[in-house]
Design a protein around this motif. Structure first.
Motif, short mmCIF file in Angstrom:
data_model
loop_
_atom_site.label_atom_id
_atom_site.label_comp_id
_atom_site.label_asym_id
_atom_site.label_seq_id
_atom_site.Cartn_x
_atom_site.Cartn_y
_atom_site.Cartn_z
N GLY A 123 -8.71 1.78 -7.71
CA GLY A 123 -8.08 2.19 -6.47
C GLY A 123 -6.75 2.89 -6.66
O GLY A 123 -6.27 3.06 -7.78
N VAL A 125 -2.77 3.82 -4.34
CA VAL A 125 -1.88 3.49 -3.23
C VAL A 125 -1.24 4.78 -2.74
O VAL A 125 -0.73 5.57 -3.54
CB VAL A 125 -0.78 2.50 -3.68
N ASP A 126 -1.27 5.00 -1.42
CA ASP A 126 -0.68 6.24 -0.89
C ASP A 126 0.80 6.05 -0.61
O ASP A 126 1.38 4.98 -0.87
CB ASP A 126 -1.45 6.75 0.33
N ARG A 130 -0.48 2.11 1.63
CA ARG A 130 -1.84 1.67 1.93
C ARG A 130 -2.65 1.70 0.64
O ARG A 130 -2.54 2.65 -0.14
CB ARG A 130 -2.50 2.57 2.97
N ILE A 131 -3.46 0.68 0.43
CA ILE A 131 -4.28 0.62 -0.77
C ILE A 131 -5.71 1.02 -0.43
O ILE A 131 -6.26 0.64 0.61
CB ILE A 131 -4.23 -0.78 -1.40
N PHE A 132 -6.30 1.82 -1.30
CA PHE A 132 -7.69 2.24 -1.19
C PHE A 132 -8.38 1.80 -2.47
O PHE A 132 -8.22 2.44 -3.52
CB PHE A 132 -7.79 3.75 -1.01
N ALA A 133 -9.10 0.69 -2.42
CA ALA A 133 -9.67 0.13 -3.64
C ALA A 133 -10.99 -0.57 -3.37
O ALA A 133 -11.20 -1.13 -2.28
CB ALA A 133 -8.68 -0.87 -4.26
N LYS A 134 -11.87 -0.53 -4.35
CA LYS A 134 -13.13 -1.25 -4.29
C LYS A 134 -13.72 -1.32 -5.68
O LYS A 134 -13.24 -0.64 -6.61
CB LYS A 134 -14.12 -0.57 -3.33
N MET A 142 -15.01 7.99 -8.30
CA MET A 142 -13.85 7.85 -7.40
C MET A 142 -12.82 8.91 -7.76
O MET A 142 -12.66 9.27 -8.93
CB MET A 142 -13.23 6.47 -7.52
N HIS A 150 -2.37 4.76 -9.33
CA HIS A 150 -3.72 4.21 -9.30
C HIS A 150 -3.94 3.27 -10.47
O HIS A 150 -3.08 3.14 -11.35
CB HIS A 150 -4.77 5.33 -9.28
#
Length: 213
Positions: A123, A125-126, A130-134, A142, A150
């Motif tokens: 993931g 972080v912007d 905000r975190i965008f992870a999976k 990705m 990241h």
């Protein structure tokens, strides 16, 4: 919008886009001349260029795992001269079980990574935190936007491998722990920023000292 303003807008937009990536090549290729002592990335004489200049075998095999369980092998212009002026590079990253690629960023490139083996918690972080992870698995891809922090971690039961691609011949790498505690930022600032004691900071500085990287 008037014609003059329209022309100005597109001119500025074009300049921004041009500056956002490596310069376009003006020749078929410009293999980096390693024998040159200059820093201007001169081209190797085209009559001396061979197919071997465009082949790199360095990522065929896994590298040595670091203390965090990561074995990373870059394939950028510094080790692969044929990439010079082509605006792209790659990296192979292998993870031991539980291995981690610490939070980091690439200041000069967007990265897209595909999982070749295993399961990776991945993931970024912007700038709004905000975190965008999976967890992504074999065959999944990705993308990490340019310059954003990241990370990856192997969450599977066996070793894992990813292959990352960049839109720069030399994307750069800045590991956040090393940048903060491996540099000479004043101790007082670190104490106030992280709420750490001098003893804790000394321990972190010892761990992330440049010679350990």
């Amino acid at each position: 919008m008037s014609l003059a303003l329209t022309v100005l807008f597109f001119g500025l937009f074009h300049s921004y886009v041009t500056l956002a990536s490596d310069p376009d090549p003006v020749n078929d290729f410009c293999v980096l001349n390693r024998s040159s002592a200059t820093t201007s990335l001169p081209c190797k004489n085209s009559s001396l260029v061979t197919v071997e200049d465009f082949v790199f075998s360095g990522i065929k095999f896994r590298g040595k795992f670091s203390e965090t369980g990561l074995a990373s092998i870059p394939s950028n212009v510094n080790v692969f001269p044929g990439l010079n002026t082509l605006g792209m590079s790659m990296v192979r990253a292998d993870f031991d079980v539980g291995g981690v690629n610490v939070p980091h960023s690439h200041p000069r490139a967007t990265e897209i990574a595909v999982v070749l083996e295993g399961k990776i918690y991945s993931g970024f972080v912007d700038t709004q935190n905000r975190i965008f992870a999976k967890v992504i698995e074999k065959g999944e891809v990705m993308v990490f936007p340019r310059g954003l922090v990241h990370f990856q971690m192997n969450v599977g039961d066996t070793w894992a491998t990813i292959l990352g691609s960049f839109d720069s011949q030399n994307p750069g790498l800045q590991k956040i722990p090393s940048a903060v505690f491996g540099s000479n930022i004043k101790e007082e600032l670190l104490e106030k920023a992280f709420g750490l004691t001098p003893k804790e900071i000394a321990k972190l500085r010892k761990r992330f000292a440049p010679h350990r990287l």
